[in-house]
Design a protein around this motif. Structure first.
Motif, short mmCIF file in Angstrom:
data_model
loop_
_atom_site.label_atom_id
_atom_site.label_comp_id
_atom_site.label_asym_id
_atom_site.label_seq_id
_atom_site.Cartn_x
_atom_site.Cartn_y
_atom_site.Cartn_z
N LEU A 108 10.98 -2.47 5.69
CA LEU A 108 10.45 -2.44 4.92
C LEU A 108 10.23 -0.95 4.65
CD1 LEU A 108 7.21 -5.53 4.64
CD2 LEU A 108 9.38 -5.14 3.41
N GLY A 109 11.05 -0.46 5.49
CA GLY A 109 10.89 1.58 5.73
C GLY A 109 10.58 2.00 3.63
N GLN A 110 10.90 1.57 3.06
CA GLN A 110 10.74 1.97 1.49
C GLN A 110 9.82 0.60 0.89
OE1 GLN A 110 12.15 4.90 0.54
NE2 GLN A 110 12.72 5.12 2.54
N ALA A 111 9.45 -0.02 1.33
CA ALA A 111 7.63 -0.35 0.87
C ALA A 111 6.82 0.28 0.22
CB ALA A 111 7.51 -1.76 1.69
N HIS A 112 6.02 1.41 0.86
CA HIS A 112 5.76 1.96 -0.24
C HIS A 112 5.30 2.74 -0.91
CE1 HIS A 112 7.76 5.02 2.44
NE2 HIS A 112 7.10 5.83 2.08
N LEU A 113 6.73 2.96 -1.57
CA LEU A 113 6.51 3.37 -2.86
C LEU A 113 7.43 2.53 -3.66
CD1 LEU A 113 10.41 5.46 -1.49
CD2 LEU A 113 7.79 6.15 -1.58
N LEU A 114 7.01 0.98 -3.52
CA LEU A 114 7.03 0.36 -4.96
C LEU A 114 5.83 0.28 -5.14
CD1 LEU A 114 7.86 -3.13 -3.08
CD2 LEU A 114 9.01 -1.28 -4.39
N VAL B 42 1.08 -1.29 -0.12
CA VAL B 42 -0.20 -0.20 0.43
C VAL B 42 0.69 0.91 0.04
CG1 VAL B 42 -2.01 -1.35 1.04
CG2 VAL B 42 -0.11 0.28 2.47
N ASP B 43 0.70 2.40 -0.33
CA ASP B 43 1.06 3.75 -0.51
C ASP B 43 0.73 4.21 1.29
OD1 ASP B 43 2.35 6.12 -1.25
OD2 ASP B 43 0.70 6.43 -2.55
N ASP B 44 1.40 3.36 1.50
CA ASP B 44 1.45 4.66 3.27
C ASP B 44 2.21 3.76 3.76
OD1 ASP B 44 0.25 5.33 5.63
OD2 ASP B 44 -1.77 4.30 6.29
N ALA B 45 3.38 5.13 3.59
CA ALA B 45 4.13 5.17 5.08
C ALA B 45 4.32 4.14 6.42
CB ALA B 45 4.82 5.76 4.60
N THR B 46 2.34 4.90 6.74
CA THR B 46 2.90 4.39 8.61
C THR B 46 2.30 3.00 8.74
OG1 THR B 46 -0.36 4.76 7.99
CG2 THR B 46 1.96 6.29 8.69
N ALA B 47 2.30 2.02 6.84
CA ALA B 47 1.25 0.42 7.20
C ALA B 47 2.07 -0.58 7.64
CB ALA B 47 0.66 0.85 5.94
N TYR B 48 3.94 0.53 7.41
CA TYR B 48 5.13 -0.84 7.93
C TYR B 48 5.96 0.14 9.12
CZ TYR B 48 3.78 -2.12 2.82
OH TYR B 48 2.39 -2.25 2.11
#
Length: 215
Positions: free
Chosen positions: A173-179, A159-165
């Motif tokens: 997974l600090g950059q996962a929301h950018l994928l 998901v496009d939400d930095a707070t989700a991880y």
């Protein structure tokens, strides 16, 4: 004689309408009743061209497979290059129509384009010196890999939400929301990485096989 107000019903029109439904709404959207409504005809008129819904889906699947380039299996291109170029074309066709992939995964059955593709791959491998049993496995392996890569998007799974991880729970997974913003690069890059690794592995097997052959 005056032309009919509506184009005559044909297999091609039915298949095109069914593919459009699959692309926009998925396999579950296809029914003879829905297709008849889309085409502006009565339901029974479809049975002059197809006897079952599965026959229609078979034709849709074969239409997609017919878009795959198999010209590289010409007897002149080396087996590794042929597999590489074919896999790229195959994935391109499937990613254009991802909702048909689960139906295609059932195998070619009696679909002409699917059978031509299977025949071309198998023939190329055997001509290159692969034993028939291994040539069959290679064809199956490539189909599993390509279909799996087209079935979904790894990048869109986050998901496009930095707070989700929360880094406390997911420290890597600090950059996962950018994928999701880089979906094409991630998914295409993953496919190319896997394809290269797969072909490298087959090349090692092939080298062992050819060394073992008697002079």
């Amino acid at each position: 004689m005056a032309r009919p107000r509506k184009p005559l019903l044909s297999r091609g029109r039915i298949v095109a309408a069914a593919l459009a439904l699959v692309d926009t709404e998925g396999l579950q959207a296809v029914s003879t009743r829905r297709l008849a409504a889309e085409l502006g005809v009565s339901g029974p008129s479809l049975y002059n061209h197809f006897t079952t819904k599965d026959e229609i889906l078979d034709a849709v699947a074969d239409t997609v497979v017919a878009q795959v380039d198999i010209s590289m299996f010409d007897g002149r291109t080396d087996w590794r290059t042929a597999l590489l170029e074919w896999a790229r074309s195959y994935r391109s066709a499937l990613t254009d129509h991802p909702h048909i992939v689960p139906f295609l995964a059932q195998g070619p059955g009696r679909r002409p384009a699917g059978l031509r593709m299977a025949d071309a791959v198998f023939g190329c491998m055997v001509q290159a010196g692969w034993p028939p049993a291994q040539a069959t496995r290679i064809g199956a392996l490539m189909r599993y890999f390509v279909a799996g890569s087209a079935l979904g998007s790894f990048a869109r799974g986050f998901v496009d939400d930095a707070t989700a991880y929360d880094p406390a729970d997911y420290p890597h997974l600090g950059q996962a929301h950018l994928l999701a913003d880089h979906q094409q690069q991630v998914d295409q890059g993953a496919f190319e990485t896997g394809l290269t690794a797969l072909l490298d592995g087959l090349a090692l097997q092939y080298a062992r096989l050819t060394r073992a052959d008697p002079p």
